[in-house]
Design a protein around this motif. Structure first.
Motif, short mmCIF file in Angstrom:
data_model
loop_
_atom_site.label_atom_id
_atom_site.label_comp_id
_atom_site.label_asym_id
_atom_site.label_seq_id
_atom_site.Cartn_x
_atom_site.Cartn_y
_atom_site.Cartn_z
N ARG A 36 0.86 -1.19 0.00
CA ARG A 36 0.00 0.00 0.00
C ARG A 36 0.89 1.24 0.00
NH1 ARG A 36 -5.47 -0.29 1.71
NH2 ARG A 36 -6.19 -2.44 1.98
N ASN A 90 0.24 4.27 0.72
CA ASN A 90 0.05 5.18 1.85
C ASN A 90 0.59 4.62 3.16
OD1 ASN A 90 -1.90 3.18 1.98
ND2 ASN A 90 -3.41 4.50 2.98
N GLU A 139 -12.05 2.83 -12.37
CA GLU A 139 -11.96 1.86 -11.28
C GLU A 139 -10.51 1.65 -10.86
OE1 GLU A 139 -13.00 -0.93 -8.40
OE2 GLU A 139 -14.20 0.57 -9.48
N LYS A 166 -8.13 3.88 -11.02
CA LYS A 166 -7.74 5.06 -10.26
C LYS A 166 -8.27 5.00 -8.84
CE LYS A 166 -8.93 9.49 -8.90
NZ LYS A 166 -10.10 9.98 -8.14
N ARG A 167 -9.49 4.53 -8.66
CA ARG A 167 -10.07 4.42 -7.32
C ARG A 167 -9.31 3.43 -6.46
NH1 ARG A 167 -16.71 4.36 -8.00
NH2 ARG A 167 -16.94 6.54 -8.65
N GLU A 168 -8.97 2.29 -7.05
CA GLU A 168 -8.25 1.28 -6.28
C GLU A 168 -6.85 1.76 -5.89
OE1 GLU A 168 -9.31 -1.48 -5.13
OE2 GLU A 168 -11.26 -1.61 -6.15
N PHE A 182 -5.61 5.16 -5.84
CA PHE A 182 -5.42 6.45 -5.18
C PHE A 182 -6.55 6.85 -4.23
CE2 PHE A 182 -3.20 6.69 -9.32
CZ PHE A 182 -1.90 6.80 -8.83
N GLU A 183 -7.58 6.04 -4.11
CA GLU A 183 -8.62 6.30 -3.12
C GLU A 183 -8.64 5.21 -2.05
OE1 GLU A 183 -12.41 6.97 -4.95
OE2 GLU A 183 -11.63 8.50 -6.32
N LYS A 184 -8.55 3.95 -2.48
CA LYS A 184 -8.48 2.84 -1.52
C LYS A 184 -7.04 2.49 -1.17
CE LYS A 184 -12.74 0.84 -3.40
NZ LYS A 184 -13.36 -0.36 -4.03
N TRP A 185 -6.08 2.99 -1.96
CA TRP A 185 -4.66 2.79 -1.72
C TRP A 185 -4.27 1.31 -1.68
CZ3 TRP A 185 -1.54 6.70 -2.51
CH2 TRP A 185 -2.04 7.99 -2.34
N SER A 229 -4.19 -2.88 -7.31
CA SER A 229 -4.35 -2.06 -8.51
C SER A 229 -3.25 -2.34 -9.53
CB SER A 229 -4.35 -0.58 -8.13
OG SER A 229 -3.12 -0.20 -7.53
#
Length: 315
Positions: A61, A63, A273, A275-277, A279-282, A287
């Protein structure tokens, strides 16, 4: 003694270096010039790809860089390929690809055929048609968002005129059924000129004497079109489909500007999808596996398509 820049450079070159350069073969000199480009491509393209493949087998991850990274093997790929939500985004992407390509090919080829007839104002008309292709996706997205507004959007009033549904009672971008078509319309408006230009190049590459010979043989215009024009323009048309297919598979900015990835999952394309995996869900490892699957899908389909294109060109 001549005093050209080449002569001054030759005199300024140290004798030892000059002897070494004269001792090199043409092949070695060519590699010296090409090597920086190869190294740059390796740094920009190959290394990130290898690094992404490595991350796809981990639970990394971005983050949480200080946490221990666990090797999970093929678990990420298994989860992606068995996730119904992922297949839903693939279906939405396939729907978007199919209809944009069909509309852009039909409209683009028709416009190219009409412009190729060389009527008065031909150049001005061509310039006006290609303007949408020159605009930034951000400009196009904001412009069409305004057109789709329920209170003042011109598109809604056109739908009201055709269907009788009050324009202020709905918005295409907020409708689960109409939002995908709203995106298809915008992409078709923006990139049909690209297909038109490629088809126009194909039409203008056909020699005039071929049509003159067909007229001597009393072939009708319709027969000339199907037996001469279409086969000779087909490689150009297939090339345009290849370019637009690859670009639309990666479509992201225009969809986000118009809909933000909604409503529902009808406009949730694979790129959004991903991008969400990432940079949003990290879920960086997950991803990365998703990105590799998309890359293999595009590369495989493009390879098959290029083989078909080469066969058409050989006819």
């Amino acid at each position: 003694m001549s005093d050209t820049p080449a002569d001054r450079l030759a005199r300024a070159t140290p004798p030892t270096l000059a002897r070494k350069v004269r001792g090199l073969s043409d092949r070695t000199i060519a590699w010296i010039f090409v090597a920086p480009t190869i190294l740059l491509l390796l740094a920009i393209n190959i290394f990130p790809l290898i690094w992404t493949i490595r991350l796809s087998f981990t639970n990394y991850r971005a983050n949480r860089p200080n946490e221990p990274v666990e090797w999970v093997g093929l678990r990420n790929y298994e989860r992606i390929l068995t996730d119904p939500d992922i297949w839903q985004t693939m279906q939405a992407t396939a729907h978007f690809l199919f209809w944009t390509l069909v509309l852009q090919v039909l409209i683009g080829f028709t416009l190219a055929w009409l412009i190729n007839r060389k009527f008065r104002g031909n150049d001005l008309m061509t310039t006006l048609i290609v303007i949408p292709m020159m605009l930034s996706p951000a400009v196009v997205g904001n412009f069409w968002t305004f057109l789709y507004q329920p209170q003042i959007g011109l598109i809604n009033y056109a739908v009201e005129f055709v269907t009788g549904i009050p324009a202020s009672s709905f918005t295409m971008l907020g409708s689960v059924t109409l939002a995908p078509w709203a995106i298809v319309i915008v992409d078709t408006w923006m990139w049909t000129p690209f297909v038109m230009l490629i088809c126009l190049a194909g039409l203008r590459s056909i020699p005039d004497y071929i049509y003159e010979a067909a007229e001597v043989d009393r072939a009708s215009k319709w027969r000339q079109f199907w037996t001469m024009t279409v086969p000779m323009v087909l490689p150009f048309l297939m090339l345009a489909v290849l370019f637009r297919g690859i670009e639309n598979f990666k479509m992201f900015d225009l969809v986000v500007l118009l809909t933000g990835g909604g409503p529902g999952d009808t406009t949730l394309l694979s790129s959004i999808e991903l991008k969400r995996e990432a940079f949003e869900k990290w879920r960086t490892g997950y991803s990365s596996a998703y990105a590799i699957i998309l890359f293999v899908t595009v590369f495989g389909l493009a390879s098959i398509y290029v083989k078909a294109l080469n066969k058409v060109k050989e006819r």
